[in-house]
Design a protein around this motif. Structure first.
Motif, PDB file in Angstrom:
ATOM      1  N   SER A   1       0.826  -1.203   0.000  1.00  0.00           N
ATOM      2  CA  SER A   1       0.000   0.000   0.000  1.00  0.00           C
ATOM      3  C   SER A   1       0.863   1.257   0.000  1.00  0.00           C
ATOM      4  CB  SER A   1      -0.925   0.005   1.202  1.00  0.00           C
ATOM      5  OG  SER A   1      -0.165   0.036   2.374  1.00  0.00           O
TER       6      SER A   1
ATOM      7  N   GLY B   1      -4.425   7.596  -1.894  1.00  0.00           N
ATOM      8  CA  GLY B   1      -5.794   7.387  -2.337  1.00  0.00           C
ATOM      9  C   GLY B   1      -5.937   6.229  -3.297  1.00  0.00           C
TER      10      GLY B   1
ATOM     11  N   VAL C   1      -4.533   5.612  -6.009  1.00  0.00           N
ATOM     12  CA  VAL C   1      -4.517   5.990  -7.429  1.00  0.00           C
ATOM     13  C   VAL C   1      -3.574   5.054  -8.181  1.00  0.00           C
ATOM     14  CG1 VAL C   1      -3.674   7.790  -9.002  1.00  0.00           C
ATOM     15  CG2 VAL C   1      -5.126   8.397  -7.064  1.00  0.00           C
ATOM     16  N   ILE C   2      -3.973   4.649  -9.380  1.00  0.00           N
ATOM     17  CA  ILE C   2      -3.069   3.887 -10.249  1.00  0.00           C
ATOM     18  C   ILE C   2      -2.556   4.852 -11.314  1.00  0.00           C
ATOM     19  CG2 ILE C   2      -2.849   1.962 -11.850  1.00  0.00           C
ATOM     20  CD1 ILE C   2      -5.184   0.622 -10.345  1.00  0.00           C
ATOM     21  N   PRO C   3      -1.248   5.081 -11.349  1.00  0.00           N
ATOM     22  CA  PRO C   3      -0.727   6.121 -12.248  1.00  0.00           C
ATOM     23  C   PRO C   3      -0.664   5.671 -13.699  1.00  0.00           C
ATOM     24  CG  PRO C   3       1.038   5.179 -10.951  1.00  0.00           C
ATOM     25  CD  PRO C   3      -0.213   4.497 -10.509  1.00  0.00           C
ATOM     26  N   GLU C   4      -1.791   5.225 -14.206  1.00  0.00           N
ATOM     27  CA  GLU C   4      -1.900   4.747 -15.569  1.00  0.00           C
ATOM     28  C   GLU C   4      -3.392   4.723 -15.901  1.00  0.00           C
ATOM     29  OE1 GLU C   4       0.029   0.860 -17.308  1.00  0.00           O
ATOM     30  OE2 GLU C   4      -2.041   0.503 -16.724  1.00  0.00           O
ATOM     31  N   ALA C   5      -3.737   4.967 -17.138  1.00  0.00           N
ATOM     32  CA  ALA C   5      -5.146   4.951 -17.521  1.00  0.00           C
ATOM     33  C   ALA C   5      -5.498   3.644 -18.212  1.00  0.00           C
ATOM     34  CB  ALA C   5      -5.439   6.131 -18.442  1.00  0.00           C
TER      35      ALA C   5
ATOM     36  N   TYR D   1      -8.660  -6.663 -16.117  1.00  0.00           N
ATOM     37  CA  TYR D   1      -9.496  -7.465 -15.215  1.00  0.00           C
ATOM     38  C   TYR D   1     -10.484  -8.310 -16.013  1.00  0.00           C
ATOM     39  CZ  TYR D   1      -8.064  -4.543 -11.267  1.00  0.00           C
ATOM     40  OH  TYR D   1      -7.355  -3.902 -10.307  1.00  0.00           O
TER      41      TYR D   1
ATOM     42  N   GLY E   1     -12.027   7.459   1.286  1.00  0.00           N
ATOM     43  CA  GLY E   1     -11.160   6.382   0.796  1.00  0.00           C
ATOM     44  C   GLY E   1     -10.281   6.830  -0.353  1.00  0.00           C
ATOM     45  N   MET E   2     -10.818   7.719  -1.195  1.00  0.00           N
ATOM     46  CA  MET E   2     -10.026   8.257  -2.311  1.00  0.00           C
ATOM     47  C   MET E   2      -9.187   9.460  -1.887  1.00  0.00           C
ATOM     48  SD  MET E   2     -12.736   7.815  -5.460  1.00  0.00           S
ATOM     49  CE  MET E   2     -11.764   8.730  -6.641  1.00  0.00           C
ATOM     50  N   ARG E   3      -9.301   9.808  -0.590  1.00  0.00           N
ATOM     51  CA  ARG E   3      -8.491  10.881  -0.002  1.00  0.00           C
ATOM     52  C   ARG E   3      -8.735  12.218  -0.697  1.00  0.00           C
ATOM     53  NH1 ARG E   3      -4.451   8.499   2.906  1.00  0.00           N
ATOM     54  NH2 ARG E   3      -4.234  10.538   3.810  1.00  0.00           N
TER      55      ARG E   3
ATOM     56  N   LEU F   1      -5.241  15.238   3.721  1.00  0.00           N
ATOM     57  CA  LEU F   1      -6.011  14.906   2.514  1.00  0.00           C
ATOM     58  C   LEU F   1      -7.206  14.003   2.818  1.00  0.00           C
ATOM     59  CD1 LEU F   1      -3.172  14.754  -0.133  1.00  0.00           C
ATOM     60  CD2 LEU F   1      -5.135  16.291  -0.153  1.00  0.00           C
TER      61      LEU F   1
ATOM     62  N   TRP G   1      -2.754  14.105  -8.214  1.00  0.00           N
ATOM     63  CA  TRP G   1      -3.138  13.164  -9.262  1.00  0.00           C
ATOM     64  C   TRP G   1      -4.464  13.592  -9.879  1.00  0.00           C
ATOM     65  CZ3 TRP G   1       0.522   9.864 -10.669  1.00  0.00           C
ATOM     66  CH2 TRP G   1       1.547   9.594  -9.752  1.00  0.00           C
TER      67      TRP G   1
ATOM     68  N   VAL H   1      -4.306   8.807 -15.145  1.00  0.00           N
ATOM     69  CA  VAL H   1      -4.358   7.976 -13.939  1.00  0.00           C
ATOM     70  C   VAL H   1      -5.724   7.311 -13.810  1.00  0.00           C
ATOM     71  CG1 VAL H   1      -2.675   9.317 -12.618  1.00  0.00           C
ATOM     72  CG2 VAL H   1      -5.086   9.941 -12.517  1.00  0.00           C
ATOM     73  N   THR H   2      -5.786   6.303 -12.955  1.00  0.00           N
ATOM     74  CA  THR H   2      -7.050   5.645 -12.615  1.00  0.00           C
ATOM     75  C   THR H   2      -7.361   5.943 -11.155  1.00  0.00           C
ATOM     76  OG1 THR H   2      -6.562   3.886 -14.175  1.00  0.00           O
ATOM     77  CG2 THR H   2      -8.229   3.419 -12.507  1.00  0.00           C
ATOM     78  N   HIS H   3      -8.546   6.455 -10.899  1.00  0.00           N
ATOM     79  CA  HIS H   3      -8.982   6.709  -9.519  1.00  0.00           C
ATOM     80  C   HIS H   3     -10.018   5.674  -9.116  1.00  0.00           C
ATOM     81  CE1 HIS H   3      -7.523  10.738  -8.112  1.00  0.00           C
ATOM     82  NE2 HIS H   3      -7.192  10.844  -9.386  1.00  0.00           N
ATOM     83  N   GLY H   4     -10.019   5.319  -7.856  1.00  0.00           N
ATOM     84  CA  GLY H   4     -11.082   4.464  -7.316  1.00  0.00           C
ATOM     85  C   GLY H   4     -11.070   3.058  -7.880  1.00  0.00           C
ATOM     86  N   ALA H   5      -9.874   2.501  -8.079  1.00  0.00           N
ATOM     87  CA  ALA H   5      -9.783   1.160  -8.664  1.00  0.00           C
ATOM     88  C   ALA H   5     -10.127   0.085  -7.631  1.00  0.00           C
ATOM     89  CB  ALA H   5      -8.378   0.938  -9.215  1.00  0.00           C
ATOM     90  N   PHE H   6     -10.096  -1.151  -8.091  1.00  0.00           N
ATOM     91  CA  PHE H   6     -10.498  -2.309  -7.297  1.00  0.00           C
ATOM     92  C   PHE H   6      -9.322  -2.830  -6.463  1.00  0.00           C
ATOM     93  CE2 PHE H   6     -11.044  -7.018  -7.193  1.00  0.00           C
ATOM     94  CZ  PHE H   6     -12.248  -7.081  -6.526  1.00  0.00           C
TER      95      PHE H   6
ATOM     96  N   PRO I   1      -4.271  -4.996  -1.191  1.00  0.00           N
ATOM     97  CA  PRO I   1      -3.870  -4.040  -0.160  1.00  0.00           C
ATOM     98  C   PRO I   1      -5.027  -3.272   0.489  1.00  0.00           C
ATOM     99  CG  PRO I   1      -3.442  -3.144  -2.338  1.00  0.00           C
ATOM    100  CD  PRO I   1      -4.087  -4.474  -2.550  1.00  0.00           C
TER     101      PRO I   1
ATOM    102  N   ALA J   1      -4.603  -2.317   4.135  1.00  0.00           N
ATOM    103  CA  ALA J   1      -3.505  -1.364   4.318  1.00  0.00           C
ATOM    104  C   ALA J   1      -3.926   0.053   3.910  1.00  0.00           C
ATOM    105  CB  ALA J   1      -2.294  -1.804   3.510  1.00  0.00           C
ATOM    106  N   PHE J   2      -4.797   0.161   2.909  1.00  0.00           N
ATOM    107  CA  PHE J   2      -5.302   1.496   2.543  1.00  0.00           C
ATOM    108  C   PHE J   2      -6.146   2.074   3.678  1.00  0.00           C
ATOM    109  CE2 PHE J   2      -4.717   0.168  -2.010  1.00  0.00           C
ATOM    110  CZ  PHE J   2      -3.730   1.089  -2.259  1.00  0.00           C
TER     111      PHE J   2
END
Lengths: 106, 395
Positions: free
Chosen positions: A13, A19, A21-25, A31, B99-101, B162, B200, B209-214, B220, B223-224
């Motif tokens: 983590s 938050g 975030v995954i730094p990729e689109a 999945y 959760g997404m801060r 945040l 971000w 970027v991807t926000h709010g992923a699975f 983790p 841990a988040f």
């Protein structure tokens, strides 16, 4: 870049940006989300007029198009909702019972 | 200290004013009594060009919080306001925001939840949201509602925190009564809150970027959540620092607790929100008559000031905790449970008795507060602690 997304499944983590975030689109492609389908679409190439309406209405972007022609269904992401079959104006798509073999991710 | 303008206004008016002065990029809101005039007056500011905010009129509070989350993830400074059933309708999004801060700031006009239908003040709405990962500030007066709104922006957007912040004010009591309020000027507030810098931003096309992923089984996710806990713990220091800075420009100090008469108090009432004024009023007259009574007002419910509360209550014989919310099936309301928990590790624990009062806006008259101090005097001199919670003013 600090974040090597190809290793994402090994990240702790602390290694994620804040938050989660995954730094990729566009990584939802990775999945498999078609696992709970009970029916899958089949397309009759002879009937299909390549109007692409199925591609427009598919809520999961699970219809593959190459050179402006429908080629196949992305069964790793198709939920079997049947919207494509229902909307096809020429009845080229039918829903058939799903077997037990799940497709591999591409 | 900055120059200030004294006005006569309602709590909602000055919350709208504070929102304008904080210059949010996006406000998405749905009107609900008694919050309505906050978003009405803010909408008027947008219409008159007095603030350059994208004001999104949505079809429900569920959508309001969803739009706020999207806009905040995009990198905007985002604010909104709600109340009661509206807050309840936001419930799942409250967790997504934290959760997404995302440092969203929301005013909540505290109001009872149905059933029976009721539009008046109690804390059952906010207390229902107390585990959603939001920082929760409570105002006693319209002045505090104004101050908290401005401080909330700084606390939420601090890089050590945040997290979203809820700034609570009592419905109709604080939101609608006209009060004497000192306002800072626009430039001072703008300099105090600064600009939001999102790390971000979804709208940063150079860096997608991807926000709010699975994050599923074996992943983790725990841990988040631990990271969220660590952030709200770190917010204690940030809240203190922001409070000190704000005191320098406004002359109004902000601590997680505000105490009155606690230096030599033998009995004390712990209270939250607008009722603190009545309690202090009664305490003052009892002091004049020679009773050593104290008042502890909790200004920040999340994170809860356990250490500060335990310290201020350490020499007291008996404590009454006044809850304006129920926690059905528990031994008392939420503030009672937290206060008893704060005292568990104390070397000498005072007797603690929980009261539930003012539900659905029912009156909190001075004689009710006097009766609580009367009970405390009895307990301090040996009477048994009543099994709680004791209902005040229920007929």
């Amino acid at each position: 870049m600090k974040w090597d997304v190809s290793r994402i499944n090994e990240w702790t983590s602390e290694e994620f940006p804040l938050g989660a975030v995954i730094p990729e689109a566009g990584n939802s492609d990775d999945y498999v989300t078609g696992g709970w389908r009970s029916q899958r679409p089949e397309r009759d190439d002879a009937k299909c007029t390549q109007c692409l309406l199925c591609w427009i209405v598919c809520p999961d972007s699970a219809i593959r198009v190459e050179n402006e022609k429908v080629t196949t269904f992305d069964l790793a992401h198709c939920k079997g909702c049947g919207v494509c079959a229902n909307e096809c104006p020429v009845g080229a798509i039918t829903m058939v019972p799903e077997g037990c073999d799940l497709p591999e991710v591409k | 200290m900055a120059e200030q303008k004294v006005v006569a206004a309602t709590g909602n008016t000055v919350v709208a004013e504070a929102m304008r002065q904080c210059r949010p990029d996006v406000v998405a809101a749905y009107p609900i009594t008694p919050q309505t005039t906050i978003v009405e007056e803010f909408a008027a500011f947008v219409a008159k060009g007095r603030v350059h905010t994208e004001y999104v009129t949505v079809e429900s509070e569920h959508s309001a919080m969803s739009a706020c989350i999207g806009a905040s993830a995009a990198g905007a400074r985002v604010m909104t306001a709600t109340s009661s059933q509206g807050l309840a309708l936001m419930w799942e999004e409250l967790h997504i925001a934290s959760g997404m801060r995302l440092p969203i700031v929301m005013a909540n006009a505290n109001r009872a939840l149905s059933a029976p239908i009721n539009i008046h003040c109690d804390h059952s709405d906010v207390m229902g949201a107390r585990d959603a990962g939001w920082i929760m500030l409570f105002a006693e007066t319209a002045q505090e509602a104004y101050d908290n709104t401005i401080m909330a922006v700084r606390i939420a957007e601090d890089p050590d925190v945040l997290l979203p912040v809820m700034s609570c004010l009592d419905g109709f009591i604080t939101t609608h009564s006209i009060d004497r309020i000192s306002l800072l000027d626009d430039e001072t507030v703008a300099a105090f809150v600064g600009e939001r810098k999102a790390d971000w931003a979804l709208l940063d096309v150079e860096r997608p970027v991807t926000h709010g992923a699975f994050a599923g089984l074996g992943g983790p996710y725990p841990a988040f959540k631990k990271a969220e806990r660590d952030a709200i713990e770190r917010s204690r220091a940030v809240i203190a620092r922001v409070g000190e800075e704000y005191a320098r420009i406004s002359g109004r100090p902000f601590g997680m607790l505000e105490t009155w008469g606690m230096e030599d108090a033998e009995v004390a009432i712990v209270v939250i929100g607008s009722t603190a004024g009545n309690v202090r009023h009664v305490a003052r007259s009892l002091r004049e008559a020679g009773s050593k009574v104290g008042v502890v007002k909790v200004r920040c419910f999340r994170p809860f000031p356990y250490a500060e509360l335990a310290k201020t209550l350490s020499g007291v014989k008996a404590v009454a905790v006044m809850d304006r919310a129920e926690s059905f099936g528990a031994e008392g309301g939420p503030l009672f449970l937290e206060t008893r928990s704060a005292l568990y590790d104390a070397a000498e624990r005072p007797a603690v008795v929980g009261y539930v009062y003012g539900l659905g806006g029912s009156d909190v008259k001075l004689d009710l507060v006097e009766s609580v101090y009367g009970d405390l005097a009895d307990i301090a001199s040996g009477s048994p602690v009543p099994a709680g919670p004791v209902y005040l003013g229920a007929r």
